[in-house]
Write a protein that holds these residues in place. Structure first.
Motif, short mmCIF file in Angstrom:
data_model
loop_
_atom_site.label_atom_id
_atom_site.label_comp_id
_atom_site.label_asym_id
_atom_site.label_seq_id
_atom_site.Cartn_x
_atom_site.Cartn_y
_atom_site.Cartn_z
N GLY A 44 -73.29 0.45 -12.00
CA GLY A 44 -72.83 -0.63 -11.13
C GLY A 44 -73.63 -0.70 -9.84
O GLY A 44 -74.00 -1.79 -9.38
N PHE A 45 -73.93 0.45 -9.26
CA PHE A 45 -74.74 0.51 -8.04
C PHE A 45 -76.15 -0.02 -8.32
O PHE A 45 -76.69 -0.82 -7.55
N ALA A 46 -76.74 0.43 -9.43
CA ALA A 46 -78.10 -0.03 -9.79
C ALA A 46 -78.11 -1.53 -10.07
O ALA A 46 -79.05 -2.24 -9.68
N TRP A 47 -77.06 -2.04 -10.71
CA TRP A 47 -76.97 -3.48 -10.99
C TRP A 47 -76.93 -4.27 -9.68
O TRP A 47 -77.62 -5.26 -9.53
N THR B 214 -79.89 -6.85 -8.76
CA THR B 214 -79.58 -8.29 -8.85
C THR B 214 -79.11 -8.88 -7.54
O THR B 214 -79.13 -10.10 -7.38
N GLY B 215 -78.64 -8.05 -6.63
CA GLY B 215 -78.09 -8.55 -5.38
C GLY B 215 -76.66 -9.03 -5.49
O GLY B 215 -76.09 -9.55 -4.55
N LYS B 216 -76.06 -8.87 -6.69
CA LYS B 216 -74.67 -9.29 -6.92
C LYS B 216 -73.85 -8.12 -7.42
O LYS B 216 -74.39 -7.20 -8.04
N LYS B 217 -72.56 -8.18 -7.17
CA LYS B 217 -71.66 -7.16 -7.71
C LYS B 217 -71.61 -7.31 -9.23
O LYS B 217 -71.78 -8.41 -9.75
N ILE C 162 -69.13 -16.69 -14.14
CA ILE C 162 -70.24 -15.81 -14.50
C ILE C 162 -71.02 -16.44 -15.65
O ILE C 162 -70.43 -16.84 -16.66
N SER C 163 -72.34 -16.51 -15.48
CA SER C 163 -73.15 -17.13 -16.54
C SER C 163 -73.15 -16.26 -17.79
O SER C 163 -72.94 -15.05 -17.72
N LEU C 164 -73.40 -16.89 -18.91
CA LEU C 164 -73.43 -16.17 -20.18
C LEU C 164 -74.54 -15.11 -20.16
O LEU C 164 -74.34 -13.98 -20.61
N GLY C 165 -75.69 -15.46 -19.61
CA GLY C 165 -76.81 -14.51 -19.54
C GLY C 165 -76.47 -13.29 -18.71
O GLY C 165 -76.79 -12.16 -19.08
N GLU C 166 -75.79 -13.51 -17.57
CA GLU C 166 -75.42 -12.39 -16.71
C GLU C 166 -74.39 -11.50 -17.41
O GLU C 166 -74.49 -10.27 -17.36
N ALA C 167 -73.41 -12.10 -18.07
CA ALA C 167 -72.38 -11.33 -18.77
C ALA C 167 -72.99 -10.49 -19.89
O ALA C 167 -72.68 -9.31 -20.04
N ILE C 168 -73.87 -11.11 -20.67
CA ILE C 168 -74.51 -10.38 -21.77
C ILE C 168 -75.45 -9.31 -21.23
O ILE C 168 -75.47 -8.18 -21.72
N GLY C 169 -76.22 -9.64 -20.20
CA GLY C 169 -77.13 -8.66 -19.60
C GLY C 169 -76.39 -7.44 -19.08
O GLY C 169 -76.79 -6.30 -19.33
N TYR C 170 -75.29 -7.67 -18.39
CA TYR C 170 -74.52 -6.55 -17.86
C TYR C 170 -73.91 -5.72 -18.99
O TYR C 170 -73.92 -4.49 -18.94
#
Length: 98
Positions: free
Chosen positions: A32-35, A39-42, A52-60
């Protein structure tokens, strides 16, 4: 009645379970800290949220899944090696003392 090897297996299971919990908690915090730093976002708290975008959700999900699994493998293997080494030292000391 349980023999000695069964007791040792139960000890390993207890140690392994505790290490699993600690590893999962620690890995989640580190990832979570590295993310957040990269990315600059929590990290997304709710991947089903329309904010939350689909790409961000899948990436995380991918980063978290891979990171958690790698952490579990590394910790479990090193803990098992140390436990086996401790067990063999304990057995060798018992042989010497008779």
């Amino acid at each position: 009645m349980a023999d000695k090897s069964e007791k040792q297996d139960m000890a390993w299971r207890a140690i392994g379970g505790l290490l699993g919990l600690i590893t999962a908690w620690s890995a989640k915090k580190v990832i979570g800290f590295a993310w957040e730093k990269s990315t600059g976002k929590k990290p997304p708290a709710d991947s089903e949220s329309p904010d939350i975008s689909l790409g961000e959700a899948i990436g995380y999900a991918v980063v978290m899944g891979v990171g958690m699994q790698v952490a579990q493998i590394v910790v479990a293997r090193s803990a098992r090696r140390r436990y086996d080494a401790w067990k063999s030292l304990k057995g060798a000391a018992k042989d010497v003392t008779g």
